[in-house]
Design an enzyme around this catalytic site. Structure first.
Site, PDB file in Angstrom:
ATOM      1  N   ARG A 193       9.830   0.634   0.829  1.00 40.09           N
ATOM      2  CA  ARG A 193       9.398   0.930  -0.536  1.00 40.09           C
ATOM      3  C   ARG A 193       8.921   2.376  -0.657  1.00 40.09           C
ATOM      4  NH1 ARG A 193       4.767   0.613  -2.892  1.00 40.09           N
ATOM      5  NH2 ARG A 193       3.699  -0.532  -1.254  1.00 40.09           N
TER       6      ARG A 193
ATOM      7  N   CYS B 216       6.412  -2.051  10.328  1.00 43.27           N
ATOM      8  CA  CYS B 216       5.805  -3.137  11.109  1.00 43.27           C
ATOM      9  C   CYS B 216       6.859  -4.154  11.532  1.00 43.27           C
ATOM     10  CB  CYS B 216       4.700  -3.831  10.293  1.00 43.27           C
ATOM     11  SG  CYS B 216       3.250  -2.781  10.036  1.00 43.27           S
TER      12      CYS B 216
ATOM     13  N   HIS C 230      -0.732  -8.497  12.098  1.00 37.50           N
ATOM     14  CA  HIS C 230      -1.117  -7.668  10.961  1.00 37.50           C
ATOM     15  C   HIS C 230      -2.617  -7.807  10.698  1.00 37.50           C
ATOM     16  CE1 HIS C 230       2.975  -6.864   8.991  1.00 37.50           C
ATOM     17  NE2 HIS C 230       2.329  -5.716   8.928  1.00 37.50           N
TER      18      HIS C 230
END
Lengths: 213, 213, 213, 213
Positions: A88, A141, A165
């Site tokens: 993004r 990630c 996370h």
């Protein structure tokens, strides 16, 4: 046992990344566990290369990569990485791949080989919110988790590995309304529990942590 | 073109499932598209069997399965299904598999072969909140999506297919604080747009809809 | 009976305000209820002045002001207005008062004199999410509600009045992740129910709609 | 200076209340500030009585009452208390008043006389999420805040006082999905900052902390 634990450097608009902040607070040893702590650049491609170099040099038995998950309420132990990059925002090297395979011709996904349920459970028993997550996103990630699991499946079959996370730090959300955060001490304590559980538990516990959707 | 679109029956504590409620409001045809609408039981195993029977009987060119995603804010077009059942609550047949493969020995995941970005984009252009999602959960929705994509990959290679999650209906959240919902007309309109886009767009648009985590 | 219902014009970064969009869709009459619909500028001071002019001209028996509450999940019927302006962003006239009394020397707060519980209940019975809210904020919405209740308490004691907040429209949240929204038809239907209930119910129902905090 | 700080005991389904847990961790003195820490029962009526006894006995110059606000993301400094009890669940004494005045004939609301903006700002400067809130709810927290401000306005005009809401503790949300929490050390540190700021700042800072709605 030797554990390699990594955390990303800050990206986007953030000046800190809770992942490496928490990783570097961990001790160098837990009883008979030796902990190697490494900061990884938040860059597609390069991150996997750096990780590979450290795996080859350190020859760990367990690898845990850690990243920031802004918006999450819990320390979340990832179940699966998927073979797609869909960024993004640009990474720290300016890369912004969209709908590209991480490994051309690689499998659609790899499951973590860490005892994910046991880790989430042990962190909660330590009083810290934790859960199993079914998506590591489509940014760096997920990219490094897929890269790690691909290396494990193709080159380093004796290693167990996966990804965790962690939420924003309290100081990161001071100007973000309705945004969950977690104290740095709590995050670091949770990661310590994850390391010990990953070393102690071979066979994951069979308890539901499923998600309806 | 012939499109098979399915919606689940109600499960858990709900007396309605927005998925089939919205599916059954769709017309039987959109110009040259013939639409076959089927209700599927919210049951592991049985759901795939029922779906397979309808595919064999109807020989559709596109299959879209639709399910309820309580807690989501948008109509979400799923990118991927993973090879695991992990049920937080029993299904409508009393099954509650935990960490079991959907297809023993099957690939870890399958990607949707619908034009997911184009569909999400077209729904938004219609004024309705939509997004691409990277997890269909680990319940019957992910189960049927994985089952569908496995059938497509092993038996029905000419079919394109995937899964769409829809929010709770307004009437479902009257007693659920801070829970997003969507009007039934909006959901049904969104599914109509999805059907038309799935038929019209062969090659998905390359625009980012990625998620950091 | 004659009801004056008002909605604000768009403010901030929005090109529409769901309040007046929904108000203007209402019919001109409900059986024996005559409905006067007015758009009010989102401006401190001026908004109360415009409202007062319309009250003096129309001589309504009930006044309902409606405003946008971005981030809310429900149509929320406000219980109370407080005597303070504290603007996070400038209004449409460039005013940005901080911690200023709306009426110097006025009471700290006024309660709505609408049957707020009965209204919230009737909207829910109509299948639309609704609730009682204990804060109208500190922007122009709270400002006009306080102004209205002050006028009622000091000049127009025969009028019953209050304020209703409505969520963002679906089209307003297309680019806002995790943001609740509501279909325009649903909002307008809810306001119609509010008007009818405000006229029909003199004594509010005594059912809890309380909030722990 | 002498500060009386209170925290409620656990209520509802909770076995701890972060309010008193954090209060009791505070030191007995901050330089020239003497701190008196008191646990208050989560009961309508009785809570104000207990508070009054302690005020009469201790003769503090500042009173800060603290309560749990499950679901909030920040330490929130309350601006206003309203003259209504509306209990969604019974209190610890079985009382469940609905739409009853706290003080019959009392003003509709009282504003806090603490420097609320300065406190929220100082807590954030300490790295902990904080904000000003415009509603203390309608349960025992709002009840005691209204009671405190009524006593200050009618009997103890030399005292400055107000209310602070704190989030759930981490250990309270282990089984509550998507629920914000805060580390106990952070909450207690925030309360310490609040005490010092309340003593040091006579005139609140004029910075916006307003809420659109």
């Amino acid at each position: 046992m030797k554990v390699l634990i990594t955390g990303f450097d800050p990206f986007g608009d953030e000046s800190k990344n809770p992942a490496y902040e928490a990783v570097k607070m961990l001790p160098d040893t837990f009883e008979d566990i030796e902990l190697v702590k490494v900061e990884i650049p938040t860059k597609f491609y390069k991150s996997i290369e750096v990780l590979k170099n450290h795996i080859e040099k350190e020859k760990p038995e367990v690898v845990i990569c850690v990243g920031q998950a802004g918006g999450r309420f819990t320390v979340s132990v990832e179940r699966v990485a998927i073979n797609v990059d869909d960024a993004r925002i640009p990474d720290n090297g300016g890369n912004q791949p969209v709908d590209q395979a991480i490994v051309e011709g690689g499998p659609a996904a790899y499951f973590s080989t860490l005892p994910i349920k046991a880790i989430a459970n042990a962190i909660r028993e330590g009083g810290i919110p934790a859960s199993v997550s079914n998506s590591a996103g489509t940014y760096v990630c997920n990219h490094i988790m897929y890269g790690l699991m691909h290396m494990i499946n193709t080159q380093f079959s004796e290693i167990r590995g996966g990804f965790i996370h962690v939420p924003f730090l309290e100081e990161q959300v001071l100007d973000k309304p309705n945004m969950p955060s977690m104290n740095l001490d709590s995050i670091s304590k949770a990661l310590g529990i994850a390391v010990k559980t990953a070393c102690a538990v071979e066979l994951d516990s069979k308890q539901t942590e499923g998600t309806i959707c």
